[in-house]
Scaffold this active site. Structure first.
Site, PDB file in Angstrom:
ATOM      1  N   LYS A   1      -0.421  -4.227  -3.345  1.00  0.00           N
ATOM      2  CA  LYS A   1      -1.740  -3.688  -3.003  1.00  0.00           C
ATOM      3  C   LYS A   1      -1.882  -2.314  -3.657  1.00  0.00           C
ATOM      4  O   LYS A   1      -1.282  -1.342  -3.210  1.00  0.00           O
ATOM      5  CB  LYS A   1      -1.937  -3.561  -1.493  1.00  0.00           C
ATOM      6  CG  LYS A   1      -3.287  -2.953  -1.102  1.00  0.00           C
ATOM      7  CD  LYS A   1      -3.405  -2.759   0.400  1.00  0.00           C
ATOM      8  CE  LYS A   1      -4.757  -2.166   0.784  1.00  0.00           C
ATOM      9  NZ  LYS A   1      -4.950  -0.778   0.308  1.00  0.00           N
TER      10      LYS A   1
ATOM     11  N   ASP B   1      10.218   5.301 -10.022  1.00  0.00           N
ATOM     12  CA  ASP B   1       9.770   5.810 -11.321  1.00  0.00           C
ATOM     13  C   ASP B   1      10.402   7.149 -11.671  1.00  0.00           C
ATOM     14  O   ASP B   1      10.652   7.443 -12.843  1.00  0.00           O
ATOM     15  CB  ASP B   1       8.245   5.962 -11.334  1.00  0.00           C
ATOM     16  CG  ASP B   1       7.525   4.642 -11.539  1.00  0.00           C
ATOM     17  OD1 ASP B   1       8.195   3.602 -11.580  1.00  0.00           O
ATOM     18  OD2 ASP B   1       6.286   4.655 -11.639  1.00  0.00           O
TER      19      ASP B   1
ATOM     20  N   SER C   1       0.815  -1.210   0.000  1.00  0.00           N
ATOM     21  CA  SER C   1       0.000   0.000   0.000  1.00  0.00           C
ATOM     22  C   SER C   1       0.854   1.268   0.000  1.00  0.00           C
ATOM     23  O   SER C   1       1.578   1.535  -0.962  1.00  0.00           O
ATOM     24  CB  SER C   1      -0.955  -0.050   1.202  1.00  0.00           C
ATOM     25  OG  SER C   1      -1.877   0.996   1.180  1.00  0.00           O
TER      26      SER C   1
END
Length: 521
Positions: A312, A298, A287
């Site tokens: 998740k 990224d 999460s």
């Protein structure tokens, strides 16, 4: 109210609610009528008296299980605990404890709480509470007796090794539930911060921890998110923003309702933090932990080291219900800056969803596992992967493999390592500073394996330990004992500092600091 009237009343409320949502879904209304009939048949004909509240709770849980693994029902009895975890505080005396040999045993007093100010130390046993014996107390009874309103008093009788029992009176206070388990400088310039949750104050705790470590020489950071199940999404976004000095996308969400579709951007020039950062992840990182690591990866702002994370990628909103219970409903899916949706499939059922991360090889990083996963590009063009968790830049399994007897010792409910550390701790009182202690145990591991085996066999005849049973794992067992000794003398940070000496994922992160540094140049 007669039970059949209560059932009818529930049915009327449900039907009214459905009618507000849709006037045309006759199938749903038909099913609700059937549900009402079934409840009435149970009341009239079932062979035994039934607890209707229990049945209805089961029905609610079953309904939500049909949606996804993370939509959930929180019963009234659990609501306060959930609220505490989110808000990050409760009222009590402030100890981490275990019930050992039938007594509440202090593992560690929480800093700057009533127990800490009263001088309680690791290993103290609470043998009486308000003059009444605390022997064979249950965990629920501990909460009932030690927690209470701020300003109220509780009398404790303490048994400390080597002394006679003594009395202390503590005044209960607001006790913080910290998100940061440890914040320390491992070597001259590498900081280590272990974060265990994302609550309302997590960003502030992290900010203060970083500031404190920078003041004593930290210029690169290893952020440990292993086994961090997540929590509040807004805290994860703020934490990413702490390390980003552009206006890049941090996260975006997509859902069926309009206000579930949002894009969150970094606040340009909010900071000038260009410190190299590495996040540690494992199968229990989920999460909000994945939001942080995924965004840093990224945006080519940091390295991810460890194992592929849990996976998740669903966002829940919590709604209160009239009886004090709560329901969490998934309202959106979230995506990392590159467009990755990292939610794992859950179509094989909830049990499989929660167990396959340990029993299958889907956490491994190799050509065959990556070939089946969608590929995305980071800001600088590196390949990253979606479809199930955050794939680390550097994959390294933690060493979970122990001899059977070692595993039994480490996981024993009576915390054998903790007990033994308290017995041998006086042998290390000569060390007046942690640095001298740590250097000594690195250079000369001085615990006697034969004495440890004799002690184990004396207090737990079921284990029947031999030297051959644990010799392979002795360095790890010994390191655990040294870590507990460090906690006794110097506190929790020093427990983690010693544990890192045998932590293969952390040691790998140390080896990749220079690579993380190239990402911020």
């Amino acid at each position: 109210m007669r039970l059949n009237k209560k059932i009818s009343y529930i049915f009327i409320i449900i039907v009214s609610s459905i009618c507000l949502i849709s006037f045309t879904n006759e199938t749903v209304l038909s099913k609700l009528k059937s549900l009402s009939k079934i409840l009435q048949y149970i009341e009239r004909f079932y062979v035994e008296e039934v607890e209707m509240d229990k049945i209805l709770n089961g029905a609610i849980h079953g309904l939500l299980n049909e949606l996804d693994p993370h939509s959930s029902y929180i019963e009234p009895k659990d609501a306060d605990s959930v609220k505490e975890q989110i808000e990050g505080e409760f009222e009590g005396i402030g100890i981490e404890f275990a019930i050992l040999d039938g007594y509440i045993t202090v593992v560690s007093p929480i800093p700057d709480t009533p127990s800490d100010r009263a001088g309680l130390i690791s290993g103290d046993k609470i043998i009486k509470i308000n003059k009444e014996s605390a022997y064979m107390i249950t965990q629920d009874e501990v909460f009932d007796k030690l927690r209470g309103p701020k300003g109220s008093k509780v009398d404790l009788t303490i048994q400390r090794q080597g002394t006679d029992p003594f009395e202390v009176t503590l005044m209960r206070a607001k006790i913080p539930i910290f998100s940061i388990s440890a914040a320390l400088l491992y070597n001259n310039n590498t900081g280590y911060i272990k974060m265990n949750r994302f609550g309302q104050k997590t960003y502030q705790e992290l900010y203060e921890s970083i500031d404190s470590l920078e003041n004593i020489g930290m210029d690169n950071l290893i952020l440990d998110l292993r086994n961090n199940p997540g929590g509040l999404m807004d805290q994860a976004i703020e934490i990413v923003d702490l390390f980003i000095n552009s206006n890049d996308t941090i996260l975006f969400t997509k859902g069926r309702i309009r206000n579930a579709n949002e894009t969150f951007y970094a606040s340009k020039n909010k900071n000038d933090n260009n410190m190299p950062i590495i996040t540690l992840m494992n199968r229990g990182s989920a999460s909000a932990s994945e939001i942080v690591s995924g965004a840093l990866q990224d945006l080519d702002r940091g390295l991810v080291i460890g194992e592929t994370s849990f996976g998740k990628g669903l966002v829940q909103r919590q709604f209160p219900l009239d009886d004090g219970s709560m329901v969490r409903i998934t309202i959106a899916k979230y995506y990392t800056p590159s467009g990755r949706m990292i939610q794992r499939p859950y179509d094989e059922g909830k049990d499989t969803y929660y167990t396959d991360i340990w029993t299958s090889d889907n956490r491994e990083v190799n050509d065959s596992t990556l070939a089946s996963r969608p590929t995305f590009k980071t800001k600088k063009g590196r390949n990253v992967y979606g479809g199930g968790g955050i794939t680390p830049d550097v994959f390294i399994n933690n060493d979970y493999e122990y001899q059977n007897k070692t595993q039994n010792i480490l996981t024993d409910s009576e915390r054998l390592i903790f007990k033994y550390a308290n017995i041998v701790a006086p042998e290390f009182e000569q060390f007046k500073s942690f640095n001298k202690f740590n250097q000594s145990i690195k250079n000369n591991k001085s615990l006697n394996i034969d004495e440890f085996i004799q002690w184990i066999n004396k207090i737990d005849e079921d284990i029947l330990l031999t030297k051959q049973d644990i010799e392979v794992d002795w360095s790890k067992i010994q390191n655990r004992i040294f870590a507990e000794i460090a906690r006794i003398f110097w506190g929790n940070n020093f427990y983690y500092n010693v544990m890192l000496n045998e932590d293969v994922q952390f040691q790998s992160a140390l080896e990749h600091i220079d690579q993380a540094r190239t990402m911020v140049k």
